[in-house]
Design an enzyme around this catalytic site. Structure first.
Site, PDB file in Angstrom:
ATOM      1  N   TYR A 142      55.666  53.639  26.572  1.00 32.64           N
ATOM      2  CA  TYR A 142      56.551  53.694  26.059  1.00 32.64           C
ATOM      3  C   TYR A 142      57.682  54.964  26.316  1.00 32.64           C
ATOM      4  CZ  TYR A 142      54.325  49.713  23.632  1.00 32.64           C
ATOM      5  OH  TYR A 142      53.885  48.567  23.203  1.00 32.64           O
ATOM      6  N   ASP A 205      54.287  46.703  14.523  1.00 34.11           N
ATOM      7  CA  ASP A 205      54.153  47.451  15.636  1.00 34.11           C
ATOM      8  C   ASP A 205      54.860  48.599  15.892  1.00 34.11           C
ATOM      9  OD1 ASP A 205      53.819  47.676  18.685  1.00 34.11           O
ATOM     10  OD2 ASP A 205      53.371  45.660  18.551  1.00 34.11           O
ATOM     11  N   GLY A 231      55.334  50.682  12.235  1.00 35.99           N
ATOM     12  CA  GLY A 231      54.202  51.747  11.942  1.00 35.99           C
ATOM     13  C   GLY A 231      53.161  51.794  12.931  1.00 35.99           C
ATOM     14  N   ASP A 232      52.362  52.654  12.357  1.00 37.26           N
ATOM     15  CA  ASP A 232      51.107  52.919  13.458  1.00 37.26           C
ATOM     16  C   ASP A 232      49.696  52.453  12.649  1.00 37.26           C
ATOM     17  OD1 ASP A 232      48.871  54.185  14.661  1.00 37.26           O
ATOM     18  OD2 ASP A 232      49.938  55.961  15.137  1.00 37.26           O
ATOM     19  N   PHE A 233      49.200  51.665  13.285  1.00 33.93           N
ATOM     20  CA  PHE A 233      48.368  50.520  12.600  1.00 33.93           C
ATOM     21  C   PHE A 233      46.987  51.726  12.391  1.00 33.93           C
ATOM     22  CE2 PHE A 233      47.797  47.780  16.542  1.00 33.93           C
ATOM     23  CZ  PHE A 233      47.192  48.877  17.152  1.00 33.93           C
ATOM     24  N   HIS A 251      40.572  44.871  22.648  1.00 34.54           N
ATOM     25  CA  HIS A 251      40.065  45.298  24.053  1.00 34.54           C
ATOM     26  C   HIS A 251      40.618  46.419  24.648  1.00 34.54           C
ATOM     27  CE1 HIS A 251      43.632  43.160  25.817  1.00 34.54           C
ATOM     28  NE2 HIS A 251      43.369  44.058  26.468  1.00 34.54           N
ATOM     29  N   ASP A 252      41.831  47.099  23.838  1.00 32.37           N
ATOM     30  CA  ASP A 252      42.265  48.210  24.485  1.00 32.37           C
ATOM     31  C   ASP A 252      41.682  49.755  24.061  1.00 32.37           C
ATOM     32  OD1 ASP A 252      44.286  47.320  26.078  1.00 32.37           O
ATOM     33  OD2 ASP A 252      45.821  46.940  24.603  1.00 32.37           O
TER      34      ASP A 252
HETATM   35  N1  SAM Z   1      49.480  41.200  20.250  1.00 29.05           N
HETATM   36  C1  SAM Z   1      50.503  41.165  21.572  1.00 29.05           C
HETATM   37  C2  SAM Z   1      50.005  40.008  22.338  1.00 29.05           C
HETATM   38  O1  SAM Z   1      49.111  39.404  22.123  1.00 29.05           O
HETATM   39  O2  SAM Z   1      50.888  39.707  23.306  1.00 29.05           O
HETATM   40  C3  SAM Z   1      50.812  42.412  22.017  1.00 29.05           C
HETATM   41  C4  SAM Z   1      49.252  42.817  22.833  1.00 29.05           C
HETATM   42  S1  SAM Z   1      49.472  44.451  23.618  1.00 29.05           S
HETATM   43  C5  SAM Z   1      48.247  44.560  24.631  1.00 29.05           C
HETATM   44  C6  SAM Z   1      49.092  45.509  22.524  1.00 29.05           C
HETATM   45  C7  SAM Z   1      50.266  45.962  21.344  1.00 29.05           C
HETATM   46  O3  SAM Z   1      49.550  46.907  20.351  1.00 29.05           O
HETATM   47  C8  SAM Z   1      51.416  46.484  21.842  1.00 29.05           C
HETATM   48  O4  SAM Z   1      52.466  45.638  21.327  1.00 29.05           O
HETATM   49  C9  SAM Z   1      51.439  47.721  21.193  1.00 29.05           C
HETATM   50  O5  SAM Z   1      52.804  48.456  21.179  1.00 29.05           O
HETATM   51  C10 SAM Z   1      50.848  47.421  19.980  1.00 29.05           C
HETATM   52  N2  SAM Z   1      49.972  48.897  19.383  1.00 29.05           N
HETATM   53  C11 SAM Z   1      49.495  49.955  20.055  1.00 29.05           C
HETATM   54  N3  SAM Z   1      49.143  50.993  19.535  1.00 29.05           N
HETATM   55  C12 SAM Z   1      49.758  50.751  18.206  1.00 29.05           C
HETATM   56  C13 SAM Z   1      49.638  51.484  16.897  1.00 29.05           C
HETATM   57  N4  SAM Z   1      48.842  52.654  16.937  1.00 29.05           N
HETATM   58  N5  SAM Z   1      50.024  50.868  15.741  1.00 29.05           N
HETATM   59  C14 SAM Z   1      50.795  49.668  16.035  1.00 29.05           C
HETATM   60  N6  SAM Z   1      50.889  48.924  17.057  1.00 29.05           N
HETATM   61  C15 SAM Z   1      50.323  49.345  18.232  1.00 29.05           C
END
Ligand code: SAM
Length: 343
Positions: A142, A205, A231-233, A251-252
């Site tokens: 980003y 997100d 927000g930040d989850f 998975h990330d």
């Molecule tokens: N859920 C969607 C999909 O299945 O296509 C997107 C998956 S993508 C791999 C991971 C998502 O998590 C991204 O949109 C990213 O911006 C969001 N994300 C990452 N860190 C985050 C955080 N701390 N708080 C909220 N969202 C977050």
């Protein structure tokens, strides 16, 4: 005496050529050759070269490669798209994979070029591929508007293609509200409100993502609107819902972050509410499906999990009656219900 000829190891030969095939697909997509062919095909190589601004000889070789790979048809009139190219490879088709192909070319390819170092060091190779230090995966995406748009388009293309499978893997009609955590462009959310018209769906997100979702919203749809919350989850309060969704999120992240996230979700879930996880679920040997196993080679700090690992993980955070649905498509689904602790 002549030795009998060795059997051709066709699988190995195909793998040796796999990188050439991937790159041919990526370059034809990036140059939007499939768009030109859909608009005006059949076309000769020289016509496409003129439209795109490429050399005639290079274009002819690329188009022949695409025909050899079954992406195009070649006749005396010229090249035309196959049905599959029209559906998945043009950049603006409803089920276009263009976004993910460009992400693969511009982001994954340079990372995989450094796979040897990734294996030796056991870490993501952003610094080698892009000259940047290791950082949070998403901060990385980003930082630039261009990379962010590209990443969002990539997520959207896969999420849109898989949304129906995920939304219908289980009957979710008992839920009144859902929150798709890390729901990105809202592709799954829009599918959910179509299938379950009484479900109120919130996409949660990061602010950088939420600010850019308008481009991806379906036009002219007469379904309930989806709400977007930024927000930040890991840090912020999660919107209230009786179904939480994590699609391609777990998975990330490394175990410590997964712990933070699942503890938070578990704490806000009331008994009877649920968590739906959408991921590729590995078999118990963790060698199938290859797509998930190959994804692991990106060496993020997270990992792909098997069905029993997802079940254990959800149970650890108070979810019971965990069910797994292998869809046979791009994403599988896992559903667990928050334990009813009252006697
Ligand atoms: N859920 C969607 C999909 O299945 O296509 C997107 C998956 S993508 C791999 C991971 C998502 O998590 C991204 O949109 C990213 O911006 C969001 N994300 C990452 N860190 C985050 C955080 N701390 N708080 C909220 N969202 C977050």
């Amino acid at each position: 005496v002549l030795k009998s000829a060795a059997k051709v190891p066709s699988k190995i030969l195909d793998l040796m050529d796999g990188f050439r095939a991937s790159k041919a697909l990526f370059v034809a997509s990036k140059l939007k050759m499939f768009d030109h062919l859909r608009a005006k095909g059949p076309l000769k190589a020289v016509d496409i070269a003129n439209e795109v601004g490429t050399s005639v000889c290079g274009t002819e070789r690329l188009l022949d490669a695409c025909a050899a790979l079954g992406l195009l048809e070649k006749t005396p009139q010229g090249y035309s798209n196959t049905d599959s190219a029209n559906t998945y490879l043009t950049s603006d088709g409803e089920y276009s994979l263009h976004g993910y192909i460009i992400h693969s070319n511009d982001h994954l390819w340079p990372l995989f070029t450094n796979l040897e170092s990734a294996v030796k060091e056991g870490s993501r190779q952003n610094h080698r591929a892009f000259g940047k230090k290791e950082e949070d995966l998403f901060k990385d995406y980003y930082q630039s508007q261009e990379v962010k748009q590209r990443f969002m388009a990539a997520m959207h293309s896969i999420a849109h293609l898989t949304a129906r499978d995920v939304a219908t893997a289980f009957d979710l009609s008992q839920f009144k509200s859902a929150c798709d955590l890390g729901g990105c462009t809202g592709a799954l959310a829009h599918e959910l409100v179509q299938i379950y018209p009484n479900l109120k769906v919130t996409v949660f997100d990061l602010p950088e993502v939420i600010a850019n979702t308008s481009y991806f919203q379906p036009s002219g749809q007469h379904t309930a609107p989806v709400t977007f919350v930024s927000g930040d989850f890991f840090k912020d309060n999660l919107p209230e819902a009786d179904l939480y969704i994590l699609s391609r999120v777990l998975h990330d992240w490394p175990d410590e972050k997964v712990h933070v996230l699942l503890s938070k979700i578990s704490a806000v879930c009331k008994p009877g509410s649920a968590l739906l996880v959408a991921e590729i679920v590995l078999d118990e040997q963790k060698t199938h499906p290859p797509r998930a196993v190959l994804q692991s080679l990106s060496m993020t700090e997270g990992k792909q999990r098997s069905g029993s690992e997802y079940k254990q993980l959800l149970e650890k955070y108070g979810f019971t009656d965990v069910q797994i649905k292998i869809t046979g498509n791009l994403l599988d689904a896992v559903l667990g219900f928050k334990e009813n602790l009252s006697p």
